[in-house]
Design an enzyme around this catalytic site. Structure first.
Site, PDB file in Angstrom:
ATOM      1  CE  LYS A 175      -1.708   3.019   2.172  1.00 20.62           C
ATOM      2  NZ  LYS A 175      -1.452   4.477   1.888  1.00 20.62           N
ATOM      3  N   GLY A 228       7.132   5.521   8.203  1.00 19.42           N
ATOM      4  CA  GLY A 228       6.302   6.728   8.282  1.00 19.42           C
ATOM      5  C   GLY A 228       6.455   7.372   9.646  1.00 19.42           C
ATOM      6  CB  VAL A 232       1.095   6.285  11.458  1.00 14.52           C
ATOM      7  CG1 VAL A 232       0.525   5.085  10.719  1.00 14.52           C
ATOM      8  CG2 VAL A 232       0.284   7.537  11.127  1.00 14.52           C
ATOM      9  N   GLY A 233       3.112   4.726  13.427  1.00 11.61           N
ATOM     10  CA  GLY A 233       3.853   3.507  13.774  1.00 11.61           C
ATOM     11  C   GLY A 233       3.392   2.927  15.105  1.00 11.61           C
ATOM     12  CD  GLU A 250      13.702   1.439   9.685  1.00 13.36           C
ATOM     13  OE1 GLU A 250      14.084   2.460  10.313  1.00 13.36           O
ATOM     14  OE2 GLU A 250      14.263   0.349   9.765  1.00 13.36           O
ATOM     15  CB  CYS A 284      13.367   9.350   8.034  1.00 11.25           C
ATOM     16  SG  CYS A 284      12.718   8.401   6.721  1.00 11.25           S
ATOM     17  CD  GLU A 385      10.364  13.159  11.226  1.00  7.81           C
ATOM     18  OE1 GLU A 385       9.292  12.565  11.441  1.00  7.81           O
ATOM     19  OE2 GLU A 385      11.340  12.637  10.654  1.00  7.81           O
TER      20      GLU A 385
HETATM   21  C1  UN1 Z   1      14.841   8.320   4.284  1.00  8.31           C
HETATM   22  O1  UN1 Z   1      15.445   9.236   4.815  1.00  8.31           O
HETATM   23  O2  UN1 Z   1      13.613   8.297   4.334  1.00  8.31           O
HETATM   24  O3  UN1 Z   1      20.346   7.909   3.484  1.00  8.31           O
HETATM   25  C2  UN1 Z   1      15.561   7.245   3.564  1.00  8.31           C
HETATM   26  C3  UN1 Z   1      19.586   8.388   2.667  1.00  8.31           C
HETATM   27  C4  UN1 Z   1      18.868   7.507   1.677  1.00  8.31           C
HETATM   28  C5  UN1 Z   1      17.679   6.857   2.298  1.00  8.31           C
HETATM   29  C6  UN1 Z   1      16.894   7.757   3.156  1.00  8.31           C
HETATM   30  N1  UN1 Z   1      19.748   6.503   1.179  1.00  8.31           N
HETATM   31  O4  UN1 Z   1      19.370   9.574   2.647  1.00  8.31           O
END
Ligand code: UN1
Length: 496
Positions: A175, A228, A232-233, A250, A284, A385
């Protein structure tokens, strides 16, 4: 007429049962409609999970090297279609072409890694305590996996989950985020072309509230993998906990880059700009806190602000643009809300802090690169965040204080330090509370063959990518073979 896209269930492209759809628009230009996508509900999820369940008994018996060969072909087709997909992705997600090409490349790398793993997927042989007895551990698939992915890496993150899941012999339902469904359609076209059998990988579009929640709760889904927000996690983990499902999460980050007084400031500057404003701050792993030693603080701040003000904002499909828009209106309102909050909390706004709507950019969700100074570690802008191009500068007097500030949030995904002192570098590797630490590099740049994930509220103990993702998607089974021809009780029952 807008193009109408479909779900992919049991090897066929199908509409949502309700016939409902949602729009996918370009965040750089709200008048640009990419298409309509199925607004799926529990009945669509049920069909997809049913197809995955039906396909499982055959797929799990396909030898892992053969499953790997199919994924190798997936990688080859992704490579061939890289530019086309990067352009689609920029149009639906907004980040600049260089970055969307990188996003597809991460999918290619992940495919090749998974293909190679098909010829390893190692277990162990272990000597038995008893004579004429053989002991080993082997991997088995978990079952039907529900994968829920975000919009910021529309290709890389689905592939991080999907390829290892398939390689281990699981079947899946994906999804994808409703902001980036077209990249997922491209991925499934490729899976189909590469020869992934019907039912093995299914795609269901829709919202998290409807389609995502139905997938998490479905009794035939044994494993949920989600990337996400922490909010939500937490809900997903609670639901999976009640049902005793395996769940890999994650989530967010509040990543910091430390710049010590002995750092190469020009190098640290490039790192901070890329970490904070790359992908418009929507990774992230993005740098949202800059922890500066007081001896270099003023110099470094001046260098940073001068460069941040020169970043070229615009449509990511223009090769000269350096920073695209935010993903949607709600994201921009959230970012702007945090900027107001920062001012109210007493931080000093050095640059940015406003919506960018010059000329034709009025039709996109653009925001200026924003830097706050005089941020104290406990302010909300230093704790929560923001997921946008907002960087908070925190001044420290020592390395020890930098560690304390860096560790002082609920999150622990990525971290970075710029220093020339090898002892400090090793202390940072040991003491930073994060799943990823960079020495003299920005907080972004994780490679596909190393574990990816975070501590504290950034994750729940799992690591994607690397060899570790294969532990998420497989069950360990211990096997004993007794060839003594007699009942040998377990060692504990034989000790006098
Ligand atoms: C993310 O930040 O959601 O290290 C993933 C990085 C990428 C992956 C990031 N290879 O910025």
């Amino acid at each position: 007429m807008a193009e109408i896209y479909k779900n992919y269930v049991d090897g066929k492209w199908v509409e949502a049962k309700s016939g409902g759809t949602f729009e996918n628009r370009n965040p750089a230009d709200r008048h640009d409609l990419l298409g309509l996508f199925p607004d799926s509900g529990p009945e669509d999820v049920d069909l997809a999970v049913g197809a995955a369940k039906k396909a499982l008994p055959r797929w799990r018996l396909v030898p892992a090297p053969k499953r790997g060969e199919i994924l190798f072909r997936v990688g080859e087709i992704l490579r061939r279609r890289k530019e086309e997909i990067a352009r689609v992705m920029t149009r639906e997600m907004g980040k600049i072409l260089k970055e969307t090409r990188g996003d597809v490349q991460e999918g290619i790398d992940t495919a090749y890694y998974a293909a190679g793993e098909g010829r390893r997927l190692f277990g162990e042989t272990i000597p038995s305590e008893l004579p004429d007895k053989f002991a080993m551990s082997v991997r088995a698939p978990v079952g039907v996996c529900g994968l829920i992915t975000p919009w910021n890496f529309p290709m890389a993150i689905p592939t991080w989950k999907l390829f290892p899941a398939l390689l281990c012999g699981n079947t899946v339902v994906l999804k994808p985020a409703e902001d980036t469904p077209l990249t997922a359609v491209k991925l499934f076209e490729i899976l189909e072309e590469a020869g992934v059998p019907p039912g093995v990988a299914n795609l269901v579009h829709g919202t998290g509230e409807k389609a995502g929640a139905a997938l998490v709760r479905h009794p035939d889904v044994q494993l949920v993998s989600f990337t996400g927000s922490a909010a939500v996690g937490r809900e997903i983990a609670a639901s999976c906990g009640r049902d005793l499902k395996r769940v890999s999460l994650e989530m967010g980050g509040k990543n910091a880059q430390v710049v010590m007084e002995d750092a190469d400031l020009n190098l640290a500057l490039e790192g901070a700009l890329w970490g904070a404003f790359g992908t418009t701050g929507q990774r992230c792993t993005a740098t949202s806190r800059l922890i500066l030693h007081r001896d270099v603080k003023q110099t470094f701040t001046d260098m940073l602000v001068a460069r941040a003000e020169k970043i070229k904002i615009g449509d990511g499909s223009d090769e000269s643009v350096e920073m695209g828009p935010l993903i949607n209106d709600a994201a921009r309102q959230k970012v702007h809300g945090y900027v107001q909050l920062g001012k109210e909390e007493g931080a000093r706004l050095l640059t940015g802090g406003t919506i960018y709507e010059e000329g034709k950019w009025i039709d996109g969700w653009f925001y200026r690169p924003t830097v706050f100074d005089r941020v104290s570690p406990s302010m909300r802008i230093a704790q929560e965040e923001i997921f946008g191009p907002v960087l908070s500068i925190i001044e420290v007097k020592s390395f020890e204080e930098a560690v304390e500030v860096l560790n002082g949030t609920r999150y622990g995904l990525s971290s970075s330090i710029y220093t020339r002192d090898v002892a400090r570098a090793f202390r940072a590797m040991r003491d930073f509370e994060a799943g990823i630490t960079y020495i003299n590099g920005p907080t972004i740049g994780a490679e596909a063959h190393l574990p990816f994930g975070g501590v504290k509220e950034s994750g729940n103990g799992h690591r994607e990518a690397g060899t570790t993702v294969y532990d998420i998607f497989s069950e360990w089974k211990s096997v004993y073979v007794d060839y003594s021809g007699k009942l040998q009780k377990a060692q504990i029952d034989n000790v006098e």
